[in-house]
Design an enzyme around this catalytic site. Structure first.
Site, PDB file in Angstrom:
ATOM      1  N   ASN A  34     -45.456  21.334 -61.671  1.00 23.38           N
ATOM      2  CA  ASN A  34     -44.808  22.555 -61.176  1.00 23.38           C
ATOM      3  C   ASN A  34     -44.941  22.572 -59.655  1.00 23.38           C
ATOM      4  O   ASN A  34     -46.023  22.827 -59.128  1.00 23.38           O
ATOM      5  CB  ASN A  34     -45.492  23.778 -61.810  1.00 23.38           C
ATOM      6  CG  ASN A  34     -44.976  25.096 -61.253  1.00 23.38           C
ATOM      7  OD1 ASN A  34     -43.979  25.132 -60.525  1.00 23.38           O
ATOM      8  ND2 ASN A  34     -45.650  26.185 -61.588  1.00 23.38           N
ATOM      9  N   TRP A  35     -43.852  22.280 -58.981  1.00 20.66           N
ATOM     10  CA  TRP A  35     -43.890  22.180 -57.509  1.00 20.66           C
ATOM     11  C   TRP A  35     -43.971  23.553 -56.841  1.00 20.66           C
ATOM     12  O   TRP A  35     -44.159  23.640 -55.637  1.00 20.66           O
ATOM     13  CB  TRP A  35     -42.651  21.427 -57.005  1.00 20.66           C
ATOM     14  CG  TRP A  35     -42.705  19.947 -57.231  1.00 20.66           C
ATOM     15  CD1 TRP A  35     -43.657  19.262 -57.940  1.00 20.66           C
ATOM     16  CD2 TRP A  35     -41.777  18.957 -56.751  1.00 20.66           C
ATOM     17  NE1 TRP A  35     -43.372  17.918 -57.926  1.00 20.66           N
ATOM     18  CE2 TRP A  35     -42.230  17.703 -57.216  1.00 20.66           C
ATOM     19  CE3 TRP A  35     -40.603  19.012 -55.996  1.00 20.66           C
ATOM     20  CZ2 TRP A  35     -41.555  16.508 -56.924  1.00 20.66           C
ATOM     21  CZ3 TRP A  35     -39.923  17.825 -55.705  1.00 20.66           C
ATOM     22  CH2 TRP A  35     -40.394  16.581 -56.169  1.00 20.66           C
ATOM     23  N   LYS A  36     -43.784  24.613 -57.612  1.00 20.66           N
ATOM     24  CA  LYS A  36     -43.769  25.979 -57.054  1.00 20.66           C
ATOM     25  C   LYS A  36     -42.794  26.021 -55.869  1.00 20.66           C
ATOM     26  O   LYS A  36     -41.764  25.357 -55.919  1.00 20.66           O
ATOM     27  CB  LYS A  36     -45.185  26.423 -56.700  1.00 20.66           C
ATOM     28  CG  LYS A  36     -46.137  26.251 -57.897  1.00 20.66           C
ATOM     29  CD  LYS A  36     -47.447  26.929 -57.757  1.00 20.66           C
ATOM     30  CE  LYS A  36     -48.278  26.702 -59.019  1.00 20.66           C
ATOM     31  NZ  LYS A  36     -49.536  27.397 -59.014  1.00 20.66           N
ATOM     32  N   HIS A  62     -44.957  32.479 -66.146  1.00 16.83           N
ATOM     33  CA  HIS A  62     -46.020  31.986 -65.257  1.00 16.83           C
ATOM     34  C   HIS A  62     -46.726  33.184 -64.609  1.00 16.83           C
ATOM     35  O   HIS A  62     -46.087  34.175 -64.258  1.00 16.83           O
ATOM     36  CB  HIS A  62     -45.433  31.062 -64.179  1.00 16.83           C
ATOM     37  CG  HIS A  62     -46.500  30.320 -63.429  1.00 16.83           C
ATOM     38  ND1 HIS A  62     -47.216  30.910 -62.418  1.00 16.83           N
ATOM     39  CD2 HIS A  62     -46.990  29.067 -63.573  1.00 16.83           C
ATOM     40  CE1 HIS A  62     -48.111  30.031 -61.961  1.00 16.83           C
ATOM     41  NE2 HIS A  62     -47.988  28.904 -62.646  1.00 16.83           N
ATOM     42  N   GLU A  70     -47.816  33.727 -61.729  1.00 18.09           N
ATOM     43  CA  GLU A  70     -47.318  34.136 -60.404  1.00 18.09           C
ATOM     44  C   GLU A  70     -46.075  35.019 -60.534  1.00 18.09           C
ATOM     45  O   GLU A  70     -45.868  35.929 -59.740  1.00 18.09           O
ATOM     46  CB  GLU A  70     -47.036  32.884 -59.550  1.00 18.09           C
ATOM     47  CG  GLU A  70     -48.338  32.278 -59.039  1.00 18.09           C
ATOM     48  CD  GLU A  70     -48.312  30.780 -58.827  1.00 18.09           C
ATOM     49  OE1 GLU A  70     -47.219  30.214 -58.662  1.00 18.09           O
ATOM     50  OE2 GLU A  70     -49.409  30.180 -58.823  1.00 18.09           O
ATOM     51  N   GLU A  81     -52.875  28.800 -69.099  1.00 19.31           N
ATOM     52  CA  GLU A  81     -53.214  28.762 -67.683  1.00 19.31           C
ATOM     53  C   GLU A  81     -54.074  29.975 -67.325  1.00 19.31           C
ATOM     54  O   GLU A  81     -53.532  31.048 -66.999  1.00 19.31           O
ATOM     55  CB  GLU A  81     -51.945  28.784 -66.827  1.00 19.31           C
ATOM     56  CG  GLU A  81     -51.107  27.530 -66.900  1.00 19.31           C
ATOM     57  CD  GLU A  81     -50.330  27.272 -65.608  1.00 19.31           C
ATOM     58  OE1 GLU A  81     -50.393  26.145 -65.116  1.00 19.31           O
ATOM     59  OE2 GLU A  81     -49.680  28.191 -65.091  1.00 19.31           O
ATOM     60  N   GLY A  86     -55.034  27.184 -58.755  1.00 16.45           N
ATOM     61  CA  GLY A  86     -55.158  27.010 -57.307  1.00 16.45           C
ATOM     62  C   GLY A  86     -56.531  27.335 -56.757  1.00 16.45           C
ATOM     63  O   GLY A  86     -56.695  27.485 -55.541  1.00 16.45           O
ATOM     64  N   SER A 135     -55.952  24.075 -61.726  1.00 18.43           N
ATOM     65  CA  SER A 135     -56.809  23.156 -60.956  1.00 18.43           C
ATOM     66  C   SER A 135     -57.015  21.804 -61.633  1.00 18.43           C
ATOM     67  O   SER A 135     -58.107  21.236 -61.601  1.00 18.43           O
ATOM     68  CB  SER A 135     -58.156  23.806 -60.637  1.00 18.43           C
ATOM     69  OG  SER A 135     -57.972  24.914 -59.778  1.00 18.43           O
ATOM     70  N   GLY A 146     -50.106  22.046 -60.801  1.00 18.28           N
ATOM     71  CA  GLY A 146     -49.495  22.664 -59.625  1.00 18.28           C
ATOM     72  C   GLY A 146     -49.722  21.802 -58.395  1.00 18.28           C
ATOM     73  O   GLY A 146     -49.035  20.807 -58.168  1.00 18.28           O
ATOM     74  N   GLY A 147     -50.729  22.161 -57.596  1.00 18.05           N
ATOM     75  CA  GLY A 147     -50.999  21.501 -56.320  1.00 18.05           C
ATOM     76  C   GLY A 147     -51.002  19.975 -56.371  1.00 18.05           C
ATOM     77  O   GLY A 147     -50.374  19.321 -55.531  1.00 18.05           O
TER      78      GLY A 147
END
Ligand code: 13P
Length: 241
Positions: A8-10, A90, A92, A158, A164, A204, A225-226
């Site tokens: 997930n590149w966000k 999600h 966010e 999640e 993150g 993470s 993610g990251g």
């Protein structure tokens, strides 16, 4: 069942050139026949990575079919641009964009109508975890599925506090959550749907811990993610493959 590694590149990266260079790093990986790689780029970059050997999905889409909804894209558009997946629920989106369970349910329905596979995220926040509310929260979030006809779906566990933060969920605790999710899916649908539903872990995840969630916690895949923007994402494919 084939494992799945979802990146997930966000809202990253800032230019198509950078998107290309991130993607070409991923493509350098020898890959694994046992792992389906999925990239969820910002929707505007979907054409860049279309038909290039990985599955693609969008990070969000609206539930209405078409019309005066400035700024939105529909599930059908996502499907027609060559995507197979759509991320829904999600944390966010729930937190920053105040997306409600009602809207999430509508999005899951719209995704299925458009022929997309929802990647439906659930997870408790820090306060809920500390109050011992995790089970209740997960059950409540999953209850939006009640009464729906879902042919294919992925559920992402999640925990919000792990996203993150550099503090991933302990694989043993994640394992228990995976069992709970499986149980709730069986109760809402039936054993067959539960067996066909992939459950993935996110929060993470990095090259150092990815294998534990597959081997110890028995997840069917990962939602990253990251680390999906870094070289290590390519290495994760062989690590879990
Ligand atoms: P991080 O891997 O950066 O913790 O993000 C997880 C996530 O939100 C994936 O959807």
């Amino acid at each position: 069942m084939k494992k799945i590694l979802i990146g997930n590149w966000k809202m990253n990266p800032g230019s198509p050139k950078s998107a290309e260079s991130i993607f070409s790093e991923i493509k350098k990986s020898p890959g694994s026949t046992d792992v389906e790689v999925v990239i969820l780029p910002p929707s505007i970059y979907i054409p860049l990575i279309k038909n290039r050997g990985v599955s693609i999905g969008a990070q969000d889409a609206y539930f209405e079919k078409e019309g005066a909804f400035t700024g939105e894209i529909s599930m059908e558009m996502v499907k027609n641009m060559g995507c197979r997946y759509i991320l829904i629920g999600h944390s966010e989106r729930r937190l920053l964009f105040k997306e409600s369970d009602k809207e999430i349910r509508k999005k899951i329905i719209a995704a299925c109508v458009a022929g997309l596979v929802p990647i439906f995220c659930v997870g408790e926040n820090n306060e809920q975890k500390n109050d011992g509310e995790t089970g209740r929260v997960i059950r409540e979030q999953l209850s939006v599925l009640e009464g729906l006809q879902v042919e294919e779906m992925i559920v992402g566990y999640e925990p919000v506090w792990a996203i993150g933060s550099g503090s991933p969920c302990d694989p043993e605790a994640a394992f228990r959550m995976r069992l709970l999710i499986k149980k709730i899916i069986t109760q809402i649908f039936d054993r067959k749907v539960a067996e066909n539903t992939k459950i993935v872990y996110g929060g993470s995840v990095d090259l150092g811990n990815c294998k534990k969630y597959i081997e110890e916690a028995k997840f069917n895949g990962l939602l990253v993610g990251g680390a999906s923007l870094k070289k290590e994402f390519g290495k994760m494919i062989s690590e879990i493959g």
